[in-house]
Enzyme design. Structure first.
Site, short mmCIF file in Angstrom:
data_model
loop_
_atom_site.label_atom_id
_atom_site.label_comp_id
_atom_site.label_asym_id
_atom_site.label_seq_id
_atom_site.Cartn_x
_atom_site.Cartn_y
_atom_site.Cartn_z
N ARG A 126 0.81 -1.23 0.00
CA ARG A 126 0.00 0.00 0.00
C ARG A 126 0.84 1.27 0.00
O ARG A 126 0.35 2.34 0.35
CB ARG A 126 -1.00 0.02 1.16
N GLU A 190 9.23 16.59 -25.81
CA GLU A 190 8.63 17.06 -24.56
C GLU A 190 9.21 18.40 -24.15
O GLU A 190 8.54 19.19 -23.47
CB GLU A 190 8.84 16.01 -23.46
N LYS A 232 7.01 22.54 -15.46
CA LYS A 232 6.19 21.43 -14.97
C LYS A 232 5.92 21.58 -13.48
O LYS A 232 4.82 21.29 -13.00
CB LYS A 232 6.84 20.09 -15.27
N GLU A 242 -4.47 16.62 -12.08
CA GLU A 242 -4.93 16.87 -13.44
C GLU A 242 -6.44 17.10 -13.52
O GLU A 242 -7.13 16.58 -14.38
CB GLU A 242 -4.54 15.69 -14.35
N ARG A 246 -3.25 21.10 -15.25
CA ARG A 246 -2.21 20.14 -15.59
C ARG A 246 -2.48 19.44 -16.93
O ARG A 246 -1.55 18.96 -17.58
CB ARG A 246 -2.06 19.10 -14.48
N ASN A 250 -0.53 17.68 -21.66
CA ASN A 250 -0.82 16.60 -22.61
C ASN A 250 -0.98 17.11 -24.05
O ASN A 250 -1.53 16.40 -24.88
CB ASN A 250 -2.09 15.86 -22.18
#
Length: 365
Positions: A126, A190, A232, A242, A246, A250
């Site tokens: 976890r 990128e 970023k 997002e 954010r 993309n």
């Protein structure tokens, strides 16, 4: 351009989950001195079969004074292996070595290694701590930062994953010297992305320095990595999961992910698909009134100068649309695209299928 003499830092501000990105040369050998490394009895270095002979033993040696037992697992290289079967190799290594919930994972490699290591860290017992050690330009400027972790599914890219932040990101610029030229170009996609969506001054700089970047000028690469991480960090600090801003990161990815899935993972590198996807997204932006033809030509030329494809593969409009409907940004079956509302500013919105088909037809011609 001036070469970095000492590390530079970019901070990701996320409250009690904040962490630094450290950028500079010759950082791997000094890893154990980093105060951000969690205390533990054991560590697992996750890498791939390409990076392992280059850096794995070096990292193990650097960490030997910090952790009593250090294990290494080398995954098969490539996007095609970013799946459940490969992810299980990480769990097998953790369980086989009797690793506990304080064990620290180190992601040593590119975006695939980073994404899978982060997902394993998020889910093993976890949640265990992990550190990003990105060795590709793409990972240093994008995928290692921000806590998005995932594996692919045959029906869609990065569809199974979690938001899980690392404790630290260490971008050793020296690792870029062993990067194949094709991988360098994929990373530049990128880097280029940050200009049209956020910072036109940075886009100007990239255009002026693209030849230096392609020839691996240390000063140029250092600035590209630092500024990309700064942008970023600013975006992720405002929208970690997002839910809004954010999503602009993309840009080019909706078309790009469709290219990757449609061709079969690994046929095009992720950055190659994103580069071509940005060309397609800029054409859609133009049809929606955000930018003019001159800007589309400018961005397309820069992407081409980085050695990236600017013509999309012929998959058929129906197949593109089918694949894009599976994208994580889709809502209620509507495809959502990141488009430019003006140079330097992006938004996410839907677009009529007829317009999308026009873009596909033009860009695949």
């Amino acid at each position: 351009m001036q070469v970095l003499q000492s590390p530079e830092y970019v901070q990701i501000e996320l409250g009690d989950r904040s962490y630094p990105i450290v950028i500079g040369p010759d950082l791997l050998d000094a890893l154990a001195s980093r105060a951000e490394l969690p205390d533990a009895a054991s560590a697992l270095i996750v890498t791939n079969t390409t990076v392992q002979p280059l850096y794995a033993e070096r990292v193990r040696a650097a960490l030997s004074g910090k952790y009593r037992s250090i294990h290494i697992v080398a995954l098969p290289d490539g996007e095609v292996h970013k799946d459940w079967q490969t992810l299980n190799r990480i769990y097998d290594a953790l369980l086989g070595a009797g690793c506990d919930r304080k064990t620290v994972l180190f992601a040593l490699g590119g975006g695939v290694v980073g994404d899978m290591t982060g997902f394993a860290a998020a889910s093993y017992m976890r949640g265990v701590p992990f550190i990003q050690l990105p060795t590709t330009l793409l990972a240093q400027v994008d995928s290692s930062v921000g806590g998005k972790t995932a594996i692919n599914h045959p029906l869609g890219k990065n569809m199974i994953g979690a938001f899980y932040q690392p404790h630290l990101v260490v971008c050793d610029l020296d690792t870029l010297s062993t990067l194949p030229a094709r991988e360098l170009g994929a990373g530049l996609a990128e880097v280029i992305k940050y200009g049209p969506i956020y910072d036109m001054v940075f886009l100007d700089w990239i255009e002026q320095n693209i030849d230096a970047l392609m020839s691996r000028d240390p000063g140029a690469l250092a600035h590209a990595v630092r500024r990309s991480c700064e942008i970023k960090a600013e975006v992720v600090g405002q929208d970690e999961r997002e839910s809004g801003l954010r999503a602009i990161l993309n840009f080019g990815h909706t078309f790009g992910h469709a290219i990757e899935a449609g061709l079969g993972y690994g046929q095009w590198l992720h950055g190659e698909a994103v580069g071509c996807g940005m060309v397609m997204a800029s054409h859609l932006s133009m049809r929606l009134g955000g930018v003019d033809a001159a800007f589309v030509e400018r961005l397309t030329a820069l992407i081409g100068r980085a050695g990236l494809p600017v013509r999309a593969p012929v998959l058929g409009a129906d197949r593109y649309i089918e694949l894009m409907r599976v994208d994580k940004k889709s809502e209620g079956g509507e495809i959502r695209f990141v488009v430019l509302e003006k140079p330097g500013s992006a938004v996410m919105r839907g677009a009529p299928d007829a317009l999308v088909r026009e873009v596909i037809a033009h860009c695949c011609a």
